[in-house]
Design a protein around this motif. Structure first.
Motif, short mmCIF file in Angstrom:
data_model
loop_
_atom_site.label_atom_id
_atom_site.label_comp_id
_atom_site.label_asym_id
_atom_site.label_seq_id
_atom_site.Cartn_x
_atom_site.Cartn_y
_atom_site.Cartn_z
N ASP A 1 40.32 43.14 38.22
CA ASP A 1 40.11 43.21 37.35
C ASP A 1 39.85 43.88 36.25
N LYS A 2 40.10 44.78 36.72
CA LYS A 2 40.71 45.98 35.20
C LYS A 2 41.24 45.43 33.95
N ARG B 1 41.96 31.70 38.50
CA ARG B 1 40.50 31.14 37.03
C ARG B 1 39.48 30.55 38.50
N THR B 2 39.71 31.16 39.79
CA THR B 2 39.04 30.84 40.57
C THR B 2 38.36 31.64 41.95
N ARG B 3 39.37 32.23 41.07
CA ARG B 3 39.52 34.17 42.55
C ARG B 3 39.03 35.45 41.77
N SER B 4 38.19 36.36 41.62
CA SER B 4 38.75 37.49 41.46
C SER B 4 40.47 38.00 41.81
N PHE B 5 40.53 38.46 40.67
CA PHE B 5 42.22 39.30 40.19
C PHE B 5 42.72 39.45 41.45
N ALA C 1 39.06 41.09 49.09
CA ALA C 1 39.82 40.22 48.48
C ALA C 1 40.85 39.79 50.01
N VAL C 2 41.24 40.60 50.75
CA VAL C 2 41.58 40.22 51.69
C VAL C 2 41.55 39.41 52.68
N ARG C 3 40.25 39.16 52.93
CA ARG C 3 39.76 37.79 54.30
C ARG C 3 39.66 36.59 52.89
N SER C 4 40.06 36.76 51.82
CA SER C 4 39.64 35.01 50.39
C SER C 4 40.76 34.03 51.08
#
Length: 303
Positions: A207-208, A239-243, A276-279
């Motif tokens: 996200d940075k 758009r709908t998740r952390s980068f 993030a990996v569980r997403s």
């Protein structure tokens, strides 16, 4: 956390592993990071005898001693520190490997290493002798399996054809798709797993975003290209998740990848990476968009 089989071994590694090089040189802090990884269900811990003159192996072994039978410890060999510790030399000889493993076992405080990896390699190495060392260590019970940590297609091919490696660790990310052309198909065809490192491309794929960008760019992307591509990736796929989810899920979308090794210098980073990996996995369409926006590079040097 989901697990995947490592090659044709009986090791089942979590989709996220901890790259221990980043845990630092303060033992209590390192222990907190490893404990956070265990709390998140991570069972795969990757270190090397090279890291911090062996101190890293000591920290890992100490932090995992009470759960030794439940975790998979991977370490590496081949880089030999000079006596004055001013640098190291490459030594893939049988004699050195068989000496170094005992030192690693001692530092880790364990009787066996789950995955012992050659930490590099060139086509000029005495590869048959190196393989013989690993095979003997396996027969003697010092290691359960062995693998290779390399990005060189020609070196990988030699080990694929001559050895019983179960995995290859290599740098792989959305911004470094070089393995896709040669290495990943070759390994998949021989049921050898890939363990990926550098999935976040030095923080660019987090996200940075451009906060982590250097004016020199990254690999074959210049700064201007990164300034264009990174926001587009965020807009079209995140758009709908952390980068951070996108690059980790991109690696896991390839079936030959068993685990993504991400470093962490704090428990918070571990938790973020684990989330993030569980997403939700990427869809085929999202993978296609990523490939369309980025470069399908090949290995020009590093052969």
């Amino acid at each position: 956390m989901k697990k995947r089989r490592l090659g044709n071994s009986d090791l089942y590694v979590t989709e996220l592993g901890l790259g221990c090089m980043s845990i630092g040189t303060e033992e209590k802090s390192a222990q907190r990071i490893i404990e956070a990884a265990l709390e998140e269900g991570i069972n795969y811990f990757d270190t090397a005898d090279l890291y911090d003159f062996g101190k890293n192996e000591k920290f890992v072994g100490q932090a995992l001693k009470d759960v030794r039978e439940q975790v998979i410890i991977a370490t590496k060999v081949g880089n030999r520190w000079n006596q004055d510790r001013s640098g190291w030399a490459w030594d893939p000889s049988k004699a050195y490997i068989k000496e170094a493993v005992k030192n690693s076992l001692n530092r880790l405080g364990t009787d066996y290493i789950d995955l012992y990896q050659l930490h590099g390699g060139t086509i000029e190495d005495p590869i048959d002798e190196t393989i013989e060392a690993f095979e003997e260590l396996k027969a003697e019970g010092f290691i359960r399996y062995y693998g290779l940590s390399s990005i060189r297609p020609n070196v990988i091919r030699e080990f694929v054809e001559k050895s019983s490696i179960v995995s290859v660790m290599m740098q792989y990310s959305i911004l470094d798709r070089r393995p896709e052309e040669e290495a990943l198909p070759m390994l998949q065809g021989h049921s050898i797993s890939v363990v990926t490192r550098g999935p976040l491309a030095k923080g660019l794929l987090s996200d940075k975003l451009l906060e982590k960008a250097s004016e020199k760019g990254y690999l074959d992307y210049n700064y201007e290209e990164l300034r264009t591509i990174l926001p587009m990736l965020k807009e079209k796929v995140a758009r709908t998740r952390s980068f951070t989810e996108v690059p980790l899920q991109y690696n896991l979308a390839n079936p030959v990848v068993a685990s993504v090794i991400a470093g962490a210098s704090s428990p918070e980073q571990i938790r973020s990476n684990a989330e993030a990996v569980r997403s939700q996995p990427l869809s085929d369409e999202e993978v296609a968009v990523i490939k369309e926006l980025t470069k399908a590079s090949i290995y020009k040097e590093h052969r």
